[in-house]
Write a protein that holds these residues in place. Structure first.
Motif, PDB file in Angstrom:
ATOM      1  N   SER A  25       0.845  -1.191   0.000  1.00 10.49           N
ATOM      2  CA  SER A  25       0.000   0.000   0.000  1.00 10.49           C
ATOM      3  C   SER A  25       0.882   1.243   0.000  1.00 10.49           C
ATOM      4  O   SER A  25       2.081   1.166   0.281  1.00 10.49           O
ATOM      5  N   GLY A  26       0.289   2.402  -0.306  1.00 12.89           N
ATOM      6  CA  GLY A  26       1.013   3.659  -0.183  1.00 12.89           C
ATOM      7  C   GLY A  26       1.620   4.144  -1.483  1.00 12.89           C
ATOM      8  O   GLY A  26       1.941   3.356  -2.365  1.00 12.89           O
ATOM      9  N   ARG A  27       1.779   5.464  -1.547  1.00  6.81           N
ATOM     10  CA  ARG A  27       2.291   6.080  -2.764  1.00  6.81           C
ATOM     11  C   ARG A  27       3.808   6.148  -2.797  1.00  6.81           C
ATOM     12  O   ARG A  27       4.382   6.598  -3.780  1.00  6.81           O
ATOM     13  N   THR A  28       4.467   5.701  -1.704  1.00  6.70           N
ATOM     14  CA  THR A  28       5.925   5.781  -1.634  1.00  6.70           C
ATOM     15  C   THR A  28       6.602   4.439  -1.872  1.00  6.70           C
ATOM     16  O   THR A  28       7.787   4.292  -1.603  1.00  6.70           O
ATOM     17  N   PHE A  29       5.868   3.480  -2.385  1.00  7.24           N
ATOM     18  CA  PHE A  29       6.405   2.129  -2.566  1.00  7.24           C
ATOM     19  C   PHE A  29       7.717   2.162  -3.345  1.00  7.24           C
ATOM     20  O   PHE A  29       8.667   1.456  -3.012  1.00  7.24           O
ATOM     21  N   ARG A  30       7.787   2.981  -4.371  1.00 11.66           N
ATOM     22  CA  ARG A  30       8.961   2.994  -5.228  1.00 11.66           C
ATOM     23  C   ARG A  30      10.219   3.494  -4.528  1.00 11.66           C
ATOM     24  O   ARG A  30      11.316   3.428  -5.081  1.00 11.66           O
ATOM     25  N   THR A  31      10.075   4.029  -3.334  1.00 12.37           N
ATOM     26  CA  THR A  31      11.238   4.519  -2.581  1.00 12.37           C
ATOM     27  C   THR A  31      11.818   3.474  -1.632  1.00 12.37           C
ATOM     28  O   THR A  31      12.798   3.746  -0.940  1.00 12.37           O
ATOM     29  N   TYR A  32      11.216   2.289  -1.605  1.00 12.94           N
ATOM     30  CA  TYR A  32      11.658   1.241  -0.695  1.00 12.94           C
ATOM     31  C   TYR A  32      12.378   0.119  -1.433  1.00 12.94           C
ATOM     32  O   TYR A  32      11.899  -0.359  -2.469  1.00 12.94           O
ATOM     33  N   ALA A  33      13.500  -0.324  -0.874  1.00  7.64           N
ATOM     34  CA  ALA A  33      14.084  -1.587  -1.292  1.00  7.64           C
ATOM     35  C   ALA A  33      13.220  -2.694  -0.706  1.00  7.64           C
ATOM     36  O   ALA A  33      12.694  -2.554   0.406  1.00  7.64           O
ATOM     37  N   MET A  34      13.072  -3.771  -1.454  1.00  3.34           N
ATOM     38  CA  MET A  34      12.186  -4.861  -1.035  1.00  3.34           C
ATOM     39  C   MET A  34      12.964  -6.165  -0.935  1.00  3.34           C
ATOM     40  O   MET A  34      13.970  -6.364  -1.638  1.00  3.34           O
ATOM     41  N   ALA A  35      12.464  -7.054  -0.085  1.00  3.92           N
ATOM     42  CA  ALA A  35      13.159  -8.330   0.100  1.00  3.92           C
ATOM     43  C   ALA A  35      12.162  -9.426   0.433  1.00  3.92           C
ATOM     44  O   ALA A  35      11.034  -9.156   0.859  1.00  3.92           O
ATOM     45  N   TRP A  36      12.602 -10.644   0.232  1.00  5.98           N
ATOM     46  CA  TRP A  36      11.894 -11.835   0.700  1.00  5.98           C
ATOM     47  C   TRP A  36      12.784 -12.540   1.712  1.00  5.98           C
ATOM     48  O   TRP A  36      13.974 -12.784   1.458  1.00  5.98           O
ATOM     49  N   PHE A  37      12.176 -12.874   2.847  1.00  7.30           N
ATOM     50  CA  PHE A  37      12.813 -13.695   3.872  1.00  7.30           C
ATOM     51  C   PHE A  37      11.995 -14.962   4.016  1.00  7.30           C
ATOM     52  O   PHE A  37      10.850 -15.039   3.563  1.00  7.30           O
ATOM     53  N   ARG A  38      12.558 -15.949   4.698  1.00  2.88           N
ATOM     54  CA  ARG A  38      11.816 -17.166   4.968  1.00  2.88           C
ATOM     55  C   ARG A  38      12.191 -17.719   6.339  1.00  2.88           C
ATOM     56  O   ARG A  38      13.301 -17.484   6.834  1.00  2.88           O
ATOM     57  N   GLN A  39      11.245 -18.433   6.924  1.00  2.00           N
ATOM     58  CA  GLN A  39      11.477 -19.017   8.246  1.00  2.00           C
ATOM     59  C   GLN A  39      10.904 -20.420   8.286  1.00  2.00           C
ATOM     60  O   GLN A  39       9.690 -20.605   8.155  1.00  2.00           O
ATOM     61  N   ALA A  40      11.792 -21.393   8.441  1.00  2.00           N
ATOM     62  CA  ALA A  40      11.391 -22.782   8.558  1.00  2.00           C
ATOM     63  C   ALA A  40      11.100 -23.098  10.029  1.00  2.00           C
ATOM     64  O   ALA A  40      11.597 -22.412  10.925  1.00  2.00           O
ATOM     65  N   PRO A  41      10.302 -24.139  10.294  1.00  5.29           N
ATOM     66  CA  PRO A  41       9.975 -24.486  11.684  1.00  5.29           C
ATOM     67  C   PRO A  41      11.231 -24.716  12.521  1.00  5.29           C
ATOM     68  O   PRO A  41      12.134 -25.449  12.108  1.00  5.29           O
ATOM     69  N   GLY A  42      11.296 -24.059  13.672  1.00 10.74           N
ATOM     70  CA  GLY A  42      12.417 -24.242  14.575  1.00 10.74           C
ATOM     71  C   GLY A  42      13.694 -23.524  14.176  1.00 10.74           C
ATOM     72  O   GLY A  42      14.728 -23.693  14.831  1.00 10.74           O
ATOM     73  N   LYS A  43      13.621 -22.721  13.127  1.00 12.30           N
ATOM     74  CA  LYS A  43      14.815 -22.017  12.653  1.00 12.30           C
ATOM     75  C   LYS A  43      14.590 -20.511  12.671  1.00 12.30           C
ATOM     76  O   LYS A  43      13.461 -20.043  12.720  1.00 12.30           O
ATOM     77  N   GLU A  44      15.693 -19.778  12.600  1.00 13.86           N
ATOM     78  CA  GLU A  44      15.591 -18.327  12.543  1.00 13.86           C
ATOM     79  C   GLU A  44      15.162 -17.877  11.150  1.00 13.86           C
ATOM     80  O   GLU A  44      15.372 -18.585  10.160  1.00 13.86           O
ATOM     81  N   ARG A  45      14.601 -16.679  11.096  1.00  8.91           N
ATOM     82  CA  ARG A  45      14.245 -16.102   9.815  1.00  8.91           C
ATOM     83  C   ARG A  45      15.518 -15.799   9.030  1.00  8.91           C
ATOM     84  O   ARG A  45      16.475 -15.249   9.575  1.00  8.91           O
ATOM     85  N   GLU A  46      15.524 -16.154   7.748  1.00  9.16           N
ATOM     86  CA  GLU A  46      16.707 -15.940   6.936  1.00  9.16           C
ATOM     87  C   GLU A  46      16.373 -15.213   5.641  1.00  9.16           C
ATOM     88  O   GLU A  46      15.273 -15.341   5.099  1.00  9.16           O
ATOM     89  N   PHE A  47      17.361 -14.467   5.183  1.00  9.97           N
ATOM     90  CA  PHE A  47      17.240 -13.712   3.945  1.00  9.97           C
ATOM     91  C   PHE A  47      17.214 -14.654   2.744  1.00  9.97           C
ATOM     92  O   PHE A  47      17.942 -15.651   2.701  1.00  9.97           O
ATOM     93  N   ALA A  48      16.368 -14.327   1.752  1.00  8.53           N
ATOM     94  CA  ALA A  48      16.336 -15.108   0.519  1.00  8.53           C
ATOM     95  C   ALA A  48      16.770 -14.258  -0.687  1.00  8.53           C
ATOM     96  O   ALA A  48      17.655 -14.666  -1.447  1.00  8.53           O
ATOM     97  N   ALA A  49      16.142 -13.093  -0.855  1.00 11.77           N
ATOM     98  CA  ALA A  49      16.431 -12.265  -2.025  1.00 11.77           C
ATOM     99  C   ALA A  49      15.994 -10.834  -1.765  1.00 11.77           C
ATOM    100  O   ALA A  49      15.105 -10.596  -0.942  1.00 11.77           O
TER     101      ALA A  49
END
Length: 124
Positions: A25-49
């Protein structure tokens, strides 16, 4: 402020493909870098892309490089994660995240906004 909503998760067999989408949402979306993270059961959240504001720069964790592709459409306020060649170890909840500044940042604490997550399950 940015609100993020993921979609497109599901169940797939090993070797299959899925595409995750993240709507912002929002009109400032284009000013943000975006990422995908993932979290498997029992593990910490980790960076993907991650991807820079224009979409011309991307960064991947080594384990997904060559299989996953991140992209964005600033006209639609959307970010995507195309996942090919899925493996059982890719099973996790996948989160979309946003931050101001550099896109080559892999620590979850450095991202300001998060979606609720989308489950991806890969069977062997």
């Amino acid at each position: 402020q940015v609100q993020l909503v993921e979609s497109g998760g599901g169940f797939v067999q090993a070797g299959g493909s899925l595409r995750l989408s993240c709507s912002a949402s929002g009109r400032t979306f284009r000013t943000y870098a975006m990422a995908w993270f993932r979290q498997a059961p029992g593990k910490e959240r980790e960076f993907a892309a991650s991807i820079n504001t224009s979409g011309g720069g991307t960064y991947y964790q080594d384990s997904v490089k060559g299989r996953f592709t991140i992209s964005r459409d600033n006209t639609k306020n959307m970010v995507y994660l195309q996942m090919n060649g899925l493996k059982p170890e890719d099973t996790a909840v996948y989160y979309c995240a946003a931050r101001r500044g550099s896109y080559s940042v892999t620590a979850s604490r450095d991202y300001d906004y998060w979606g609720q997550g989308a489950q991806v399950t890969v069977s062997s």
